[in-house]
Design a protein around this motif. Structure first.
Motif, PDB file in Angstrom:
ATOM      1  N   TYR A 178      12.451   0.261  -5.511  1.00  0.00           N
ATOM      2  CA  TYR A 178      12.029   0.350  -4.105  1.00  0.00           C
ATOM      3  C   TYR A 178      12.171  -1.014  -3.419  1.00  0.00           C
ATOM      4  N   GLY A 179      11.675  -2.047  -4.090  1.00  0.00           N
ATOM      5  CA  GLY A 179      11.744  -3.380  -3.499  1.00  0.00           C
ATOM      6  C   GLY A 179      13.167  -3.885  -3.355  1.00  0.00           C
ATOM      7  N   VAL A 187       0.837  -1.208   0.000  1.00  0.00           N
ATOM      8  CA  VAL A 187       0.000   0.000   0.000  1.00  0.00           C
ATOM      9  C   VAL A 187       0.865   1.249   0.000  1.00  0.00           C
ATOM     10  N   GLY A 188       1.973   1.213   0.770  1.00  0.00           N
ATOM     11  CA  GLY A 188       2.866   2.375   0.813  1.00  0.00           C
ATOM     12  C   GLY A 188       3.492   2.674  -0.539  1.00  0.00           C
ATOM     13  N   ILE A 189       3.988   1.637  -1.216  1.00  0.00           N
ATOM     14  CA  ILE A 189       4.612   1.854  -2.529  1.00  0.00           C
ATOM     15  C   ILE A 189       3.585   2.339  -3.536  1.00  0.00           C
ATOM     16  N   ALA A 190       2.416   1.690  -3.545  1.00  0.00           N
ATOM     17  CA  ALA A 190       1.373   2.090  -4.491  1.00  0.00           C
ATOM     18  C   ALA A 190       0.939   3.531  -4.258  1.00  0.00           C
ATOM     19  N   GLY A 197       6.955  -4.732  -4.874  1.00  0.00           N
ATOM     20  CA  GLY A 197       7.223  -3.430  -5.486  1.00  0.00           C
ATOM     21  C   GLY A 197       6.688  -3.344  -6.900  1.00  0.00           C
ATOM     22  N   LEU A 198       6.892  -4.405  -7.701  1.00  0.00           N
ATOM     23  CA  LEU A 198       6.402  -4.408  -9.076  1.00  0.00           C
ATOM     24  C   LEU A 198       4.878  -4.454  -9.114  1.00  0.00           C
ATOM     25  N   ALA A 199       4.291  -5.306  -8.247  1.00  0.00           N
ATOM     26  CA  ALA A 199       2.835  -5.413  -8.224  1.00  0.00           C
ATOM     27  C   ALA A 199       2.190  -4.107  -7.774  1.00  0.00           C
TER      28      ALA A 199
END
Length: 407
Positions: free
Chosen positions: A333-334, A292-295, A385-387
């Motif tokens: 990020y990941g 959720v944070g990355i998105a 991260g990709l998802a």
């Protein structure tokens, strides 16, 4: 020599990450913390569980074969007024044809050691002192393959021969004896013998240290009035979690009472399973929070850079390349967050291993970094991260360049 230029997608992705330094630092901190929590908890719980199981099995056999249990008999009196329950006999019984049973157990796949044992209750006396004990007759060489008793010796040697015996340190304190002294062993059958102490052990359990007395099988048979008999047969297996299967097989073949350590420690295994389930739930929540944070950060980035995306589209950048820009950001990020998280988790494990100790001062667990867990956490972080970047990337790719430039 000129260095090769980075692809278009990487150049733009790195530029966006550099421009939004605050967002980049915050999301990297979140991914780092998430990966550190996953790796740290997985290592910590698995190693603590392993230490608990090793400590539990350090003082018991994996599988124990005993005579079938006697049941209380119920009979009706002549007048039929009430049933009379005859209590089961309390005498010590031998495993029927124990030598054949021991050979059968030794030939069973997965069994690595077999040790006949004679055990029963008794008393240890020294002067005015008297303590209840569990008298255990063993073949020292065979029994040492079941319980690593020599690793627990604090004084003397595991020399069990003739009338020599080995006792725990708590019993030695209670009786005021040490290596070379003698104690009198008395059994309910009214037989007694002077036993010379050749070794003292500390198995990490005060009750066992106070009760266990090891002597030879022949001496135990004499004291417990079990000539030529064996009260139980202890087994060690190669796969400790396959002990229940082996116990069921031997029970079906012999008709005797066969119990695995998994049966006798059912509550411990239940607690460990619940612990593993809790760990899985925590890891799942952490993954969701990181995703959720990355998105969220990438969605905000798409909104902030609508005009730039529109210009890039107008200059000929295809939707696929625009989508790849944000996927690269999610992957970075990941990747970076997972590497930092692995380093942080390793530091936390080393710190906890030094700070937290058992009651005796020994290490609570030994740090053994598992590369599989670390690589798995890194892989999960990159996939997350990709998802997480997929939705913002699709939104950016579908953006109309004309409308984007006008905004």
């Amino acid at each position: 020599m000129r260095l090769p230029r980075l692809p278009f997608e990487w150049l733009v992705a790195l530029r966006y990450l550099r421009e939004g330094r605050a967002q980049t630092i915050l999301i990297l901190a979140g991914v780092t913390a998430g990966v550190a929590v996953i790796v740290f908890l997985t290592h910590l719980i698995s190693q603590l569980q392993q230490a608990i199981i090793e400590r539990t099995l350090g003082s018991q056999a994996h599988v124990v074969i005993r005579p079938p249990e006697e049941v209380a008999l119920r009979s009706l009196p002549a007048d039929g007024t009430a049933a009379i329950v005859q209590p089961r006999a309390q005498r010590l019984r031998s495993v029927d044809q124990w030598e054949a049973v021991a050979r059968l157990a030794a030939a069973t796949p997965g069994v690595v050691a077999v040790s006949p044992v004679v055990s029963g209750a008794g008393f240890a006396l020294r002067g005015e002192a008297s303590r209840a004990i569990a008298l255990t007759g063993v073949d020292p060489e065979r029994y040492a393959r079941i319980v690593k008793i020599e690793e627990y010796l604090v004084r003397g040697a595991f020399e069990v021969s003739g009338t020599n015996g080995v006792i725990g340190i708590e019993l030695a304190k209670d009786l005021g004896v040490s290596v070379g002294d003698r104690i009198r062993v008395l059994t309910p059958e009214g037989r007694d013998e002077l036993v010379t102490i050749t070794g003292l052990f500390d198995i990490g359990n005060r009750d066992l240290n106070r009760r266990w007395v090891f002597v030879t099988i022949r001496l135990a048979q004499t004291l417990l009035d079990l000539p030529g008999g064996i009260s139980n047969i202890d087994l060690a297996v190669s796969d400790i979690f396959g002990a229940e299967r082996i116990a069921a097989r031997l029970k079906a073949q012999t008709g005797l009472t066969v119990e695995s350590w998994m049966t006798t420690n059912a509550q411990l295994l239940s607690a460990l399973r619940n612990q593993s389930i809790s760990n899985g739930l925590i890891r799942g929540f952490v993954v969701v929070i990181v995703a959720v944070g990355i998105a969220s950060v990438l969605v905000v980035s798409v909104v902030q850079k609508q005009r730039e995306i529109g210009i890039l589209r107008a200059m000929g950048a295809s939707p696929g390349r625009i989508m790849a820009v944000f996927l690269v950001q999610g992957g970075l990020y990941g990747l970076i967050g997972s590497l930092l998280g692995v380093l942080l988790s390793a530091g936390l494990l080393l710190f906890f291993a030094k700070v937290y100790r058992n009651a005796d001062g020994s290490a609570l667990f030994t740090v053994q970094l598992d590369s599989t867990i670390m690589l798995g956490a890194c892989g999960v972080a990159m996939l997350v991260g990709l998802a997480s970047a997929a939705l913002p990337a699709r939104r950016a790719a579908k953006m109309d360049p004309v409308q984007a430039i006008r905004m």
